[in-house]
Design an enzyme around this catalytic site. Sequence first.
Site, PDB file in Angstrom:
ATOM      1  N   SER A 462     102.930  62.448  16.724  1.00  0.00           N
ATOM      2  CA  SER A 462     103.055  61.181  17.684  1.00  0.00           C
ATOM      3  C   SER A 462     102.842  59.972  16.734  1.00  0.00           C
ATOM      4  O   SER A 462     101.870  59.886  16.117  1.00  0.00           O
ATOM      5  CB  SER A 462     102.019  61.191  18.799  1.00  0.00           C
ATOM      6  OG  SER A 462     101.869  59.903  19.558  1.00  0.00           O
ATOM      7  N   HIS A 514      89.059  72.725  20.039  1.00  0.00           N
ATOM      8  CA  HIS A 514      87.884  73.355  19.026  1.00  0.00           C
ATOM      9  C   HIS A 514      87.959  74.749  19.248  1.00  0.00           C
ATOM     10  O   HIS A 514      87.001  75.609  18.626  1.00  0.00           O
ATOM     11  CB  HIS A 514      86.499  72.685  19.420  1.00  0.00           C
ATOM     12  CG  HIS A 514      85.740  72.813  18.246  1.00  0.00           C
ATOM     13  ND1 HIS A 514      85.705  73.655  17.382  1.00  0.00           N
ATOM     14  CD2 HIS A 514      84.801  71.662  17.773  1.00  0.00           C
ATOM     15  CE1 HIS A 514      84.911  73.438  16.373  1.00  0.00           C
ATOM     16  NE2 HIS A 514      84.155  72.205  16.681  1.00  0.00           N
ATOM     17  N   ASP A 518      88.515  75.196  13.734  1.00  0.00           N
ATOM     18  CA  ASP A 518      87.362  74.632  13.597  1.00  0.00           C
ATOM     19  C   ASP A 518      87.526  73.468  12.770  1.00  0.00           C
ATOM     20  O   ASP A 518      88.438  73.384  12.051  1.00  0.00           O
ATOM     21  CB  ASP A 518      86.546  75.751  12.718  1.00  0.00           C
ATOM     22  CG  ASP A 518      86.287  77.042  13.647  1.00  0.00           C
ATOM     23  OD1 ASP A 518      86.051  76.701  14.827  1.00  0.00           O
ATOM     24  OD2 ASP A 518      86.279  78.035  13.101  1.00  0.00           O
TER      25      ASP A 518
END
Length: 541
Positions: A462, A514, A518
């Site tokens: 984006s 998440h 990580d």
Amino acid sequence: MAEVVRMPKMSDTMTEGVIAKWHKKVGDKVNSGDLVAEIETDKATMDFESYQEGTLLYIGPKEGEAVAIDAVIAVLGEPGEDFQALLSGDAPAAEKAPEKAEEKKAEEVSGPESSASTVTPEELGCTVITMPLLSDTMKEGVIAQWNFKVGDTIKSDDAIADVETDKATMEVTAYADGTLLYVGLEAGEAAKVNDIIAIVGPAGTDITPLLNQKSAPAKAESAEAPKADSAPAATAAPVAAASNDDSRVKASPLARKIAKEKGINLSDIKGSADGGRIVKKDVESFVPIAAKPAETAAAPATETKAITLPTYVGEERYTEKPVNQMRKTIARRLAESLFTAPHFYLTVSIDMDNAMAARAQINEIAPVKVSFNDIVVKAVAVALKKHPAVNSSWQGDKIRFNEHTNIGVAMAVEDGLLVPVVRFADGKSLSHISAEVKDFAQKAKAKKLQPADWEGSTFTVSNLGMFGIDEFTSIINSPDGAILSVGAIQAVPVVKNGAVVPGNVMKVTLGCDHRVVDGATGAAFLQTLKALVENPVRLLA
């Protein structure tokens, strides 16, 4: 021997199909390879060709109806052949119709309180057109425009209206010959799937009985409403009269508000509107001449004269616009993503000096102009190959690691946001990516994108840099595991070789789910992306 034709599975995620159009009717001869129907899947409308031969003996679902995978939709065989056993004991609608007709006749004979007052469209020779299911996620459609008006003669293959769904604007076909007798809603209004939107039939047909049957429950409810409200209304008037001497004076709400702010008694004003009603201009032009001497006399001689502020009267106004299907879908999907996926964000600054120089050299020989966003898309695709954990998605009880790189490119359009997909971007040249993105942009503005154009992304980019946005965060385009937000290139002082010099810096922010990515994994991806963009020659290798 008769054979059944079943709803085929035309995509890996398809669970049911909608019969968009039948190209054959009962009694027609069908050869292998003939186009039998158009079927709308969860991704696109596709042609269904027969791999069997015979006469079409039976058609199950009507146009616009949804059918589960492997369900029987038709039967092919020899003319006159008995095929009832193939339908597993479920008689077709055409066979059940006489039974229903006989039951109806029996009910009519049984007494005057039967269904004599109920009129069906078939009895009037009419066809009721309902809001079709034009996508698997569609719950309602908005009439973008009517192509015919009441009284026009239409044919069965005419597109009578354009309907805006949650994904695109599509045509609704009449599937009936005759005169357009009734239009149920105006352009811009919404109707739920299967709601009546139009009626087609012979010219001059009185369809009042059909409309009365449809509106009877609504009229019954509206008839009871005044009764419930009448008691409170009767007791409210005396209370208002007791609390305000001006309550019996005819005046608009705005005129009352202005008069209250100015401390003017409405009884002293003569109204200029119909019936002596007081309006805004009457209050503003009113001069309480008689009140001034009294106020002056009441004031002590030693009192300091108060400062009189001019009265400023504003009018509160607003405009409401119905939410279109695209905006509803964007709101629903982004809310699901934000409140389902635990987001976290990582930001890095990229030195764009080399990229700016490389882009200028590339555009001297490239068949199409390459943008900085094209360079980012290519760099992201290459980086994802080295960091497959970022090119992943949460599947509930498992994580999917995509080995292909399909990059969604977010594009702002008038009604919202579309994300067409550049497939296998890591293997395409910068010119190829640039041409594809430009083509998507033109289709998006013209509302010509198809479901296949925006489905299947594994990562999204984006870019708001062209709007001067320095840095921002984006909501992940589910089911992707990450999204990259790209800011503007800024001319800022930078430190190179121990000296402060002019430089060009672009900030990018990686939004991660998440559950699959990580912090260290996302950071490693950004380091690879930074190295590729700062040395774009590596993208040409």
